[in-house]
Design an enzyme around this catalytic site. Structure first.
Site, PDB file in Angstrom:
ATOM      1  N   THR A   1       0.930  -1.329   0.041  1.00 10.41           N
ATOM      2  CA  THR A   1       0.020  -0.052   0.058  1.00 10.41           C
ATOM      3  C   THR A   1       0.861   1.191   0.046  1.00 10.41           C
ATOM      4  OG1 THR A   1      -0.237  -0.413   2.571  1.00 10.41           O
ATOM      5  CG2 THR A   1      -1.820  -1.263   1.107  1.00 10.41           C
TER       6      THR A   1
ATOM      7  N   GLU B   1       1.797  12.096   0.787  1.00  6.44           N
ATOM      8  CA  GLU B   1       2.046  13.322  -0.009  1.00  6.44           C
ATOM      9  C   GLU B   1       3.402  13.293  -0.694  1.00  6.44           C
ATOM     10  OE1 GLU B   1      -0.494  16.576   2.092  1.00  6.44           O
ATOM     11  OE2 GLU B   1      -0.127  14.979   3.826  1.00  6.44           O
TER      12      GLU B   1
END
Lengths: 763, 327, 188
Positions: free
Chosen positions: A660, A730
């Site tokens: 992930t 991010e």
């Protein structure tokens, strides 16, 4: 920065570190590529997103949006709309319930929730941006509501609007603070040092408006019960924030609002704050006196929900003959609105990346009459790294030095502006491993030196950077007599793999197999705390709370086990494994959770804990880093750019789930490719109106735009963060646009400082 | 979307009758453009006549080697057809360069001809647009006009035709077969779409009550060596900034036969007759290709954002012809 | 302007004009009375609780609403349901019987999604895409339009899947998943 803040920062330097988490070095489920626990539901189409909940007697609401950017409403002619088949109510300022202005974000008051704009719309006749809702049509069916909305006629008194960033940037002023930091910072005399530097570059970089464009448009379903309590299904990254902000707007107690969001179809910051439509949906449900769904159209999303500000940044770099930075000057302007007050923090990036004898950084902001700007994936760092990392590349060419080497030469030993220690910084190692894997040393130093038929080829590199944030989080943990555990937190899932990694974590910490652990989230009725899927903070924030909750549960279990248990009075450490608590190093001396609970006649125990304040973030300079390598092909004839290879080498602490995490890093890079090459929200400055509110005309990357993206990572744990991990949501977008611009320069010799780099700029 | 009456036409005669007798009726094929425009309230028909049940869904080979493609044949069916791929590769290529796989499965050939511009101001009700409201003015001229016309535009309209397939059909000298209250007729492809002049709301030569029944493609032996190239803002799934459809036959280093058409540059698929004239019998080399491109684009006019398309069009012409000439 | 104390109308006004249609959805005949304006997507999501197909743009630009119609991938947002009498529709809910379709399993294995919103459309699209590929349909990256065989390459997959946007950027995983699910069949 306030005196109190300064004092606090000084005090924390003397606070002892929290003992490193023993799990950091334990090999368990954490660190393994576990597939998403909700994968089956997602691939079968069974995962229910906000607009998909079945509510009895549901009506459909559609907003009517302003077509002027500033002025006031003279009249609303809803005659035809009201008489259109199926219409239940038309909500305007005249009949909307009173709503108070919601608060804007303040990191010190996250518990109150926040909105992106502190305007409560439909409360007066004032128009503050083109796209502002001026009415809401509620009807029996979606088709009826959409059609009736098109029949509402609004007459405006239009005033001159301030909408052109280009024309108004000169009027920008210094904001009071940038993310709580001083907006301007000087170290030494940077102007003088720059003037005297042996090598220098000094250029302006521009980035346009961008929009998040999560594929799930914003949606809400609101229902009021007889006692005046409000339940809202909302596509939000912050269920508790949404709850508190709504409660404040409608004058309700926090407990009288429940916000539910089990699956969010992408957010990227665009669903972090409360936006108007959610409040309007609740208002419409009140007026219509029945549950109402407001699922925004793609165009509505562009009109009601803001994106990233445009920016203009100046970066001037000076270096001495040895390549050491003598001056970093990084200044510029972004836009915001009087009701958003958000100066996107691009100038924080240069404060923490490179050593320099002098520094002058700062930013200004100009108010425009547009939709509120907001956080979009790596706000600040995404655009800040574009400017800074392009400039460093330019300086490297000016000095005829390898750009990787130039960065290595200026690697700081301590935080360049705060002077604090780095909690974990291995950027040079990330560069070394990345360069080796990418084959950087085989790249010719000169631009324009590789060609394949009509295609010019270049390789570029840039630094990725994103700070570490953590917020206090509350979790509830239940261990049941069947030996299973349930972790509950008001967390949010928009694709990061929230449930998966927290289940891995709890399983390791509790010594349970994965399938014995479940995770409940996405509901504000769970313990209240500011857990936000934002700032790449959520995983660490929850993990810290899970850790203390498990510790508490273990203490209670030992107590519950009583004197008859092998755990009683143990003088060796107790560890969680094999479904229970056992004496460290002593085989089966211990007891399973099931056995303890059964003996005690308990069905379960449940504990609730909140993690402490994030003092570590003040004590240390904490951030994730990375080196983005890419290969660009530029068609000599057409100027078309294709990214043919990508390698991201990251330093983000310990990687909790390679599967992930890699997806998140890749996802950031893909958005960076869009940012660099194609994305741009077109605001017609004659009207202040967005002209491409569509996925056909706002070009996000498609499959064919994206090469295979290779991700490697140092996997060095940060002893000062929960699980040794850093957020990875991010950082992927940071440095990406610069890496591309740098590769394009290497291919063509053309330096493009205005994003997006569309083909016309390369002809 | 406004309410509408819906009728499915079982045969051509009924379709023509429904279309000409029902006030404000529109034909519905795959719906890929019309449904979108209806949802935007740009198209507001009172009735839809569904033509997808008409027996116009076949591709027939003509004895002369040409093809007749029925109006309701889906785009994908054209692109996958062995004769199209073999004899008219530029047509297959133009189709697969357009839209997405899903849309190509839905969109019909006639619908492709009838699709309307993607001009941002045409799509926005708050903007002035002479197509939507004749005489209102054009906000695109002083606005975002990156996608707009560099050839054949007027003070009323600078929109472009968005089709890829039509660019290839223009190069192939296709004919549009139509039927209406007054019977059948055939329209040369270059006459089918119109330049905007001062009536940009009239986009085609179709008369009230007429519908397209098919496309005739004449034989063109040298089209076996043909190409479609599309330049756009991302690698796939975007409208053309500039596109070029070309077929070229070279004999002894000289251009023996040439067909050239441009997309993304005008209100209609742009047949590059001037370039074809310059190239007839010329050397099949980069210099004459550039000369031809210069000649074709000589009347081009750029605006604030689309000026680059003039040079882009020239380069793309030169590139495509170069590739066809084997250079 | 509506009066401030306007009360909601008690009785819903029926849609202006409605149409009866018979659709076969995931193998089941469904007879429906609908407003002719209703798209296939809204029929599925709002009338039949089949929320697997997603509404991402409602303008044919994102592919999230992709379903299979008579085996071909189409956009349900641009399909008016009234037009589809007798057509067989397969949504994500109907592509497998109980067990996962190999492509669904591959999506999980290769992490071909994050938020999961575009996923049903990606999967339905890939199934339709593979059928097109097997039919010999060339694509924009197939050099020779008349080629007898086309390589099932990354570039071919990516071009053919470009009508399905994924904003989370799971494209690498999607491409790997498609390869792993279909490569063996290509080799046959």
């Amino acid at each position: 920065m306030s005196v109190l803040q300064k004092l606090m920062e000084t005090v924390v330097q003397f606070m002892p570190d929290k003992a490193p988490d023993p799990l950091i070095h334990k090999h368990g489920y954490l660190g393994t590529p576990v597939s998403r626990v909700d994968g089956q539901r997602k691939v079968k189409g069974e995962a229910r997103f906000t607009a998909e909940f079945e509510i009895e007697n549901l009506a459909y609401a559609v907003p009517v949006c302003s077509t002027i950017a500033k002025g006031r409403i003279i009249s609303i002619d809803a005659y035809d709309a009201e008489r259109s088949p199926g219409v239940i109510a038309i909500v305007t300022a005249e009949n909307a319930p009173k709503m108070k202005r919601p608060p804007l974000m303040d990191v010190r008051h996250m518990d109150k929730g926040f909105a992106a704009s502190d305007l409560a719309v439909l409360q007066d006749d004032k128009i503050s941006w083109d796209g502002q809702p001026v009415a809401v049509v509620v009807a029996e069916t979606l088709e009826q509501a959409e059609h009736a909305a098109s029949l509402v006629r609004v007459e405006y008194d239009e005033k001159a609007a301030r909408v052109s960033f280009e024309d108004l940037k000169a009027e920008a002023t210094v904001p009071s603070a940038v993310m709580g930091e001083d907006p301007e910072l000087e170290i030494g005399n940077a102007q003088k040092a720059f003037a005297a530097a042996a090598f220098k570059v000094d250029n302006l970089y521009r980035t346009p408006h961008y929009n998040h464009n999560a594929i799930e448009p914003h949606a809400a379903i609101a229902a009021w019960d007889e006692d005046g309590r409000l339940t809202v299904f909302d596509s939000t990254q912050f269920v508790n924030g949404c709850k508190h902000a709504l409660a404040g707007m409608f004058g309700l107690d926090g407990d009288d609002v429940r916000v539910i969001a089990p699956f969010v179809g992408g957010g990227f910051g665009g669903k972090a704050a409360l936006w108007n439509h959610t409040a309007l949906c609740a208002a419409a449900a009140k007026v219509a006196n029945r549950p109402v769904k407001m699922a925004l159209s793609r165009e509505d999303v562009f009109r009601l929900i803001g994106g990233r500000t445009p920016s203009e940044q100046r970066v001037a770099l000076g270096a001495d003959k040895e390549g050491k930075f003598a001056a970093i000057i990084h200044t510029g302007v972004t836009a915001t609105t009087t009701h958003a007050k958000f100066p996107e923090q691009f100038s924080l990036t240069p404060r923490h990346l490179y050593a320099s004898r002098t520094m002058s950084v700062g930013q200004k902001v100009v108010n425009l009459d547009t939709v509120a700007n907001t956080w979009m994936r790596a706000p600040g760092e995404s655009i800040g790294t574009f400017a800074l990392e392009s400039a460093i590349d330019e300086l490297a060419y000016a000095m005829k030095i390898d750009p990787v080497e130039l960065r290595r030469l200026n690697e700081p030993e301590r935080d360049p502006t705060k002077g604090t220690e780095f909690s974990s910084r291995h950027l040079v190692e990330a560069y070394r491993r990345g360069a080796e894997k990418f084959g950087w040393s085989g790249r010719p130093a000169e631009p324009c030196s590789q060609r394949d038929g009509k295609w010019l080829i270049g390789q570029g590199v840039a630094t990725a950077y994103y700070p570490v944030f953590r917020f206090p989080a509350a979790v509830r943990l239940r261990i049941a007599a069947d030996g299973s555990a349930l972790v509950q937190a008001a967390a949010n899932e928009m694709g990061m793999g929230t449930a998966t990694v927290q289940i891995q974590h709890a399983a390791d910490r509790l010594g349970l197999p994965l399938e014995m652990v479940s995770f409940r989230y996405g509901d504000s009725d769970l313990p209240d705390s500011p857990i936000i899927a934002g700032g790449s903070s959520q995983t660490g924030s929850i993990a810290a709370a899970v850790q203390v909750a498990v510790e508490k549960a273990h203490r209670e279990l030992v107590k519950l086990a009583g004197n008859g248990s092998p755990l009683a009075g143990a003088n060796v450490e107790i560890e969680a494994r094999d479904g229970g608590l056992f004496l460290s190093g002593e085989g089966n001396k211990g007891e399973t959770y099931a056995s303890i609970l059964k003996r005690a006649g308990r069905d379960f125990i449940e504990v609730e804990e909140t993690s402490g304040m994030p003092f570590e973030v003040m004590k240390y300079s904490m951030a994730s880093y990375g080196a983005q390598f890419c290969k660009a092909r530029v068609n000599r004839e057409s100027g078309e750019v294709r990214i043919s290879r990508w390698l991201g080498s990251f330093d983000c602490g310990r990687i909790l789930n390679p599967k992930t995490a890699v997806s998140q890093l890749r996802g950031g890079i893909v958005m960076g490719i869009g940012m660099a090459l194609a994305e741009e929200t077109l605001l017609d400055t004659r009207r202040g109106r967005i002209m491409n509110p569509s996925l056909a005309e706002y070009h996000v990357p498609v499959h064919l735009d994206v090469p295979h993206i290779e991700i490697i990572y140092n996997d060095i744990p940060d002893e000062h963060t929960p699980l040794g991990a850093h957020g990875v949501g991010e950082i992927g977008i940071t440095g990406a646009a610069a890496a591309i611009a740098n590769a394009i320069f290497h291919a063509t010799g053309k330096r493009i400082r205005d994003l997006p780099i569309t083909l016309g700029k390369l002809l | 979307m406004k309410s509408f009456a819906y009728a499915r036409a079982a045969d051509l005669e009924t379709a023509v009758q429904l279309l000409s007798k029902t006030p404000n009726a529109k034909l519905l094929g795959g719906g890929t453009n019309l449904v979108d425009l209806m949802r935007e309230n740009i198209e507001q028909p009172d009735a839809l006549v569904d033509v997808t049940g008409l027996p116009l869904d076949r591709i027939q080979e003509r004895p002369d080697g040409g093809l007749v493609i029925g109006a309701t044949v889906r785009n994908t069916a054209v692109a996958v057809h062995p004769v199209v791929r073999d004899r008219y590769p530029l047509l297959a290529q133009a189709i697969v360069f357009g839209a997405s796989g899903q849309i190509r499965n839905m969109a019909t050939v006639a619908g492709n001809l009838m699709q309307r511009t993607r001009c941002l101001y045409f799509y926005d009700h708050a903007a002035r647009c002479n197509k939507r409201a004749p005489g209102a003015g054009c906000d695109a001229i002083g606005g975002f006009n990156r996608m707009h016309a560099i050839l054949g535009a007027s003070d009323s309209c600078i929109a472009t035709h968005p089709s890829d397939m039509c660019v290839a059909l223009a190069a192939l000298n296709a004919k549009v077969k139509v039927v209406g209250p007054n019977g059948e007729r055939t329209i040369a492809f270059e006459d089918f779409h119109r330049l905007p002049e001062d009536t940009p709301h009239i986009e085609t030569d179709l008369q009230p009550g007429e519908l397209i029944t098919g496309i005739e493609i004449p034989p063109l032996g040298f089209a076996r060596r043909s190409l479609y190239r599309k330049i756009r803002d991302r690698a796939s799934y975007a409208f053309a900034l500039v596109s070029v459809a070309a077929a070229l036959e070279v004999d002894n280093g000289k251009v023996r036969n040439i067909r050239l058409a441009l997309g993304g540059v005008a209100h209609k698929p742009w047949r590059a007759t001037e370039a074809e004239r310059v190239l007839a019998g010329a050397n099949a080399g980069p210099e004459s290709f550039r000369q031809a491109a210069e000649a074709e684009l000589a009347p081009a006019r750029g605006l604030a954002h689309n000026d680059f398309k003039i040079e882009l069009a020239k380069r793309t012409i030169v590139g495509v012809l170069g590739e066809l000439a084997g250079g | 302007m509506p009066s401030p104390n306007q009360t909601p109308k008690a009785v819903p006004i029926p849609p202006a004009g409605s149409a009866l249609i018979l659709l076969k959805i995931n193998g089941v005949d469904r007879s429906l009375s609908i407003d002719p304006r209703t798209s296939l997507l809204d029929v599925l999501r709002e009338h039949l609780s089949l929320t697997g197909p997603k509404k991402g743009c409602n303008q044919g630009a994102c592919g999230a609403c992709t379903v299979l119609m008579d085996g071909q991938r189409v956009l349900s947002c641009l399909s008016l349901a009234v037009q589809l009498e007798g057509r067989e529709i397969t949504t994500i809910e109907g592509i497998a019987n109980g067990e996962l379709h190999p492509l669904q399993a591959a999506f999980i294995e290769h992490d071909g999604f994050q938020c999961g919103y575009c996923t049903p459309g990606q999967i339905c699209s890939a199934i339709g895409m593979f059928q097109e590929f097997q039919n010999g349909l060339p694509s924009a990256v197939t050099g020779d339009m008349a080629a007898a065989t086309i390589e099932f390459s990354d570039t071919e997959i990516k071009e053919r899947m470009s009508g399905n946007l994924c904003r989370c950027g799971a494209y690498v995983g999607i491409c790997e998943a498609i390869h792993s699910a279909f490569d063996r069949e290509v080799a046959k």
